[in-house]
Design a protein around this motif. Structure first.
Motif, PDB file in Angstrom:
ATOM      1  N   GLN A  28       3.778  -2.181   1.310  1.00 33.60           N
ATOM      2  CA  GLN A  28       4.005  -1.338   2.479  1.00 33.60           C
ATOM      3  C   GLN A  28       4.967  -0.195   2.176  1.00 33.60           C
ATOM      4  OE1 GLN A  28       5.212  -3.867   5.717  1.00 33.60           O
ATOM      5  NE2 GLN A  28       3.162  -4.709   5.991  1.00 33.60           N
ATOM      6  N   SER A  29       5.393  -0.065   0.957  1.00 29.79           N
ATOM      7  CA  SER A  29       6.301   1.016   0.583  1.00 29.79           C
ATOM      8  C   SER A  29       5.588   2.364   0.690  1.00 29.79           C
ATOM      9  CB  SER A  29       6.802   0.815  -0.851  1.00 29.79           C
ATOM     10  OG  SER A  29       7.473   1.961  -1.319  1.00 29.79           O
ATOM     11  N   PRO A  30       6.250   3.401   1.206  1.00 30.87           N
ATOM     12  CA  PRO A  30       5.632   4.738   1.260  1.00 30.87           C
ATOM     13  C   PRO A  30       5.349   5.316  -0.121  1.00 30.87           C
ATOM     14  CG  PRO A  30       7.961   4.831   1.845  1.00 30.87           C
ATOM     15  CD  PRO A  30       7.595   3.383   1.804  1.00 30.87           C
ATOM     16  N   SER A  31       5.957   4.751  -1.137  1.00 30.94           N
ATOM     17  CA  SER A  31       5.728   5.245  -2.495  1.00 30.94           C
ATOM     18  C   SER A  31       4.349   4.858  -3.031  1.00 30.94           C
ATOM     19  CB  SER A  31       6.805   4.704  -3.444  1.00 30.94           C
ATOM     20  OG  SER A  31       8.090   5.127  -3.048  1.00 30.94           O
ATOM     21  N   ILE A  32       3.689   3.866  -2.403  1.00 27.74           N
ATOM     22  CA  ILE A  32       2.376   3.434  -2.875  1.00 27.74           C
ATOM     23  C   ILE A  32       1.373   4.574  -2.774  1.00 27.74           C
ATOM     24  CG2 ILE A  32       0.451   1.869  -2.458  1.00 27.74           C
ATOM     25  CD1 ILE A  32       2.750   0.521  -3.807  1.00 27.74           C
ATOM     26  N   GLN A  33       1.376   5.312  -1.669  1.00 19.75           N
ATOM     27  CA  GLN A  33       0.427   6.415  -1.518  1.00 19.75           C
ATOM     28  C   GLN A  33       0.692   7.510  -2.548  1.00 19.75           C
ATOM     29  OE1 GLN A  33      -0.145   7.681   2.493  1.00 19.75           O
ATOM     30  NE2 GLN A  33      -1.507   9.356   1.960  1.00 19.75           N
TER      31      GLN A  33
ATOM     32  N   GLU B 208     -10.518  -2.587  -4.972  1.00 23.40           N
ATOM     33  CA  GLU B 208     -10.964  -3.723  -4.174  1.00 23.40           C
ATOM     34  C   GLU B 208      -9.766  -4.223  -3.383  1.00 23.40           C
ATOM     35  OE1 GLU B 208     -12.316  -6.420  -7.117  1.00 23.40           O
ATOM     36  OE2 GLU B 208     -14.134  -5.285  -7.598  1.00 23.40           O
ATOM     37  N   ALA B 209      -9.924  -4.391  -2.085  1.00 18.45           N
ATOM     38  CA  ALA B 209      -8.802  -4.799  -1.239  1.00 18.45           C
ATOM     39  C   ALA B 209      -9.318  -5.576  -0.040  1.00 18.45           C
ATOM     40  CB  ALA B 209      -8.008  -3.581  -0.766  1.00 18.45           C
ATOM     41  N   GLU B 210      -8.499  -6.478   0.440  1.00 16.69           N
ATOM     42  CA  GLU B 210      -8.829  -7.187   1.678  1.00 16.69           C
ATOM     43  C   GLU B 210      -8.663  -6.230   2.847  1.00 16.69           C
ATOM     44  OE1 GLU B 210      -6.463 -10.704   1.831  1.00 16.69           O
ATOM     45  OE2 GLU B 210      -6.977 -11.296  -0.215  1.00 16.69           O
ATOM     46  N   SER B 211      -9.581  -6.299   3.802  1.00 17.62           N
ATOM     47  CA  SER B 211      -9.607  -5.317   4.895  1.00 17.62           C
ATOM     48  C   SER B 211      -8.378  -5.395   5.793  1.00 17.62           C
ATOM     49  CB  SER B 211     -10.870  -5.503   5.736  1.00 17.62           C
ATOM     50  OG  SER B 211     -10.929  -6.825   6.264  1.00 17.62           O
ATOM     51  N   ASP B 212      -7.713  -6.555   5.843  1.00 17.43           N
ATOM     52  CA  ASP B 212      -6.536  -6.688   6.700  1.00 17.43           C
ATOM     53  C   ASP B 212      -5.226  -6.545   5.922  1.00 17.43           C
ATOM     54  OD1 ASP B 212      -6.816  -8.987   5.257  1.00 17.43           O
ATOM     55  OD2 ASP B 212      -6.470 -10.366   6.926  1.00 17.43           O
ATOM     56  N   SER B 213      -5.303  -6.076   4.676  1.00 21.81           N
ATOM     57  CA  SER B 213      -4.095  -5.923   3.877  1.00 21.81           C
ATOM     58  C   SER B 213      -3.480  -4.545   4.099  1.00 21.81           C
ATOM     59  CB  SER B 213      -4.405  -6.115   2.381  1.00 21.81           C
ATOM     60  OG  SER B 213      -5.258  -5.083   1.917  1.00 21.81           O
ATOM     61  N   ALA B 214      -2.171  -4.445   3.825  1.00 21.91           N
ATOM     62  CA  ALA B 214      -1.473  -3.174   3.996  1.00 21.91           C
ATOM     63  C   ALA B 214      -1.996  -2.120   3.036  1.00 21.91           C
ATOM     64  CB  ALA B 214       0.030  -3.382   3.802  1.00 21.91           C
ATOM     65  N   VAL B 215      -2.375  -2.535   1.835  1.00 19.58           N
ATOM     66  CA  VAL B 215      -2.821  -1.568   0.842  1.00 19.58           C
ATOM     67  C   VAL B 215      -4.179  -0.969   1.203  1.00 19.58           C
ATOM     68  CG1 VAL B 215      -4.053  -3.155  -0.691  1.00 19.58           C
ATOM     69  CG2 VAL B 215      -2.877  -1.165  -1.653  1.00 19.58           C
ATOM     70  N   PHE B 216      -4.983  -1.671   2.023  1.00 13.81           N
ATOM     71  CA  PHE B 216      -6.288  -1.128   2.419  1.00 13.81           C
ATOM     72  C   PHE B 216      -6.105   0.161   3.213  1.00 13.81           C
ATOM     73  CE2 PHE B 216      -9.667  -0.768   5.626  1.00 13.81           C
ATOM     74  CZ  PHE B 216     -10.766  -0.641   4.798  1.00 13.81           C
ATOM     75  N   ASP B 217      -5.197   0.164   4.190  1.00 11.77           N
ATOM     76  CA  ASP B 217      -4.943   1.370   4.975  1.00 11.77           C
ATOM     77  C   ASP B 217      -4.393   2.490   4.089  1.00 11.77           C
ATOM     78  OD1 ASP B 217      -5.796   0.160   7.318  1.00 11.77           O
ATOM     79  OD2 ASP B 217      -3.801  -0.621   7.782  1.00 11.77           O
ATOM     80  N   THR B 218      -3.567   2.129   3.117  1.00 17.99           N
ATOM     81  CA  THR B 218      -3.020   3.136   2.211  1.00 17.99           C
ATOM     82  C   THR B 218      -4.123   3.765   1.365  1.00 17.99           C
ATOM     83  OG1 THR B 218      -0.955   1.877   2.087  1.00 17.99           O
ATOM     84  CG2 THR B 218      -1.295   3.568   0.425  1.00 17.99           C
ATOM     85  N   LEU B 219      -5.058   2.940   0.906  1.00 17.85           N
ATOM     86  CA  LEU B 219      -6.177   3.459   0.128  1.00 17.85           C
ATOM     87  C   LEU B 219      -7.026   4.424   0.956  1.00 17.85           C
ATOM     88  CD1 LEU B 219      -7.231   0.127  -1.634  1.00 17.85           C
ATOM     89  CD2 LEU B 219      -6.445   2.184  -2.818  1.00 17.85           C
ATOM     90  N   ARG B 220      -7.269   4.097   2.207  1.00 15.47           N
ATOM     91  CA  ARG B 220      -8.051   4.987   3.067  1.00 15.47           C
ATOM     92  C   ARG B 220      -7.341   6.309   3.281  1.00 15.47           C
ATOM     93  NH1 ARG B 220     -12.364   2.832   5.883  1.00 15.47           N
ATOM     94  NH2 ARG B 220     -12.692   5.034   6.346  1.00 15.47           N
ATOM     95  N   ARG B 221      -6.031   6.260   3.493  1.00 10.77           N
ATOM     96  CA  ARG B 221      -5.275   7.502   3.676  1.00 10.77           C
ATOM     97  C   ARG B 221      -5.246   8.341   2.408  1.00 10.77           C
ATOM     98  NH1 ARG B 221      -1.627   3.995   6.380  1.00 10.77           N
ATOM     99  NH2 ARG B 221      -0.252   4.026   4.547  1.00 10.77           N
ATOM    100  N   SER B 222      -5.447   7.704   1.263  1.00 12.20           N
ATOM    101  CA  SER B 222      -5.432   8.413  -0.020  1.00 12.20           C
ATOM    102  C   SER B 222      -6.809   8.919  -0.430  1.00 12.20           C
ATOM    103  CB  SER B 222      -4.876   7.487  -1.112  1.00 12.20           C
ATOM    104  OG  SER B 222      -3.546   7.110  -0.810  1.00 12.20           O
TER     105      SER B 222
END
Length: 230
Positions: A9-14, A35-49
């Motif tokens: 969930q770190s902002p640095s991930i994006q 590949e990511a689980e749809s309910d994981s925090a990284v999934f939303d980050t991937l979409r924003r990226s």
């Protein structure tokens, strides 16, 4: 693998993803896959990226010891001469939009095949790791006894030792999950496979005029070299 779970969930991930895409583009890559689980925090980050979903999947874990009896369907290791029939099978089973991202043409055959003597009915990509064996089967949907065919694959994998087997079941192969459940495999969380298409800008090196067609003057078009990754 981007970061530990407690850092996703770190902002640095994006920023990390954007820099990864930039560097991959400079090295000639056409896209990045995730590949990511749809309910994981990284999934939303991937979409924003800029990543977009192209299929769903679930990883099944098989950790039981196989019985000593001979399986009904025995697979064999893929050979270079199997390229054409395996590619034909892949194009029949895998949707076009997935093939555009995961082209079999650019990959070596690193797995096992099953045929009935007349045609290839299944191919399984296999990757070995210290803590497990990853398998992605491609099986024709009209085959009967899919569970026995998968059982034969499990029996045929060489050098398994005591490592668990992780089988990837894609959404476009719904016949796989009932077979894996019947064999006692444990389902993992549902995942979404994503892709980010990359574009690299190149400076114009040379311009040339297209020939006149039927007396019409054509505009000039740029000529620049493109590079494909091997």
């Amino acid at each position: 693998f981007l970061a530990p779970l407690d850092a996703q969930q770190s902002p640095s991930i994006q920023k990390l993803l954007e820099q990864l895409a930039k560097q991959a583009g400079h090295h000639g890559a056409f896209h990045l896959q995730a590949e990511a689980e749809s309910d994981s925090a990284v999934f939303d980050t991937l979409r924003r990226s800029g990543f977009s979903a192209y299929t769903r999947q679930r990883i099944w874990r098989y950790n039981d010891r196989l019985a000593a009896e001979k399986a009904s369907f025995m697979w064999r290791a893929a050979r270079p001469i199997d390229r054409v029939p395996v590619t034909s099978l892949y194009r029949q089973v895998v949707p076009d939009f997935v093939q555009n991202i995961e082209s079999l043409d650019s990959q070596p055959l690193s797995g096992m095949v099953y045929s009935d003597g007349n045609e290839f009915l299944a191919y399984a990509e296999i990757k070995y790791g210290a803590r497990g064996i990853w398998v992605k089967p491609v099986i024709k949907p009209d085959i009967e006894q899919v569970d026995q065919l998968v059982k034969g694959l499990l029996h045929s994998i060489p050098e398994r030792r005591s490592r668990p087997i992780f089988l990837c079941a894609r959404a476009y192969q719904p016949h796989l999950e009932p077979a894996l459940e019947a064999l006692g495999a444990e389902p993992g969380a549902r995942q979404i496979a994503l892709v980010k298409h990359l574009a690299a800008h190149h400076k114009l090196r040379e311009a040339f005029a297209l020939p006149n067609l039927e007396g019409r003057s054509e505009a000039s078009a740029p000529l620049a070299q493109t590079r494909r990754n091997s």
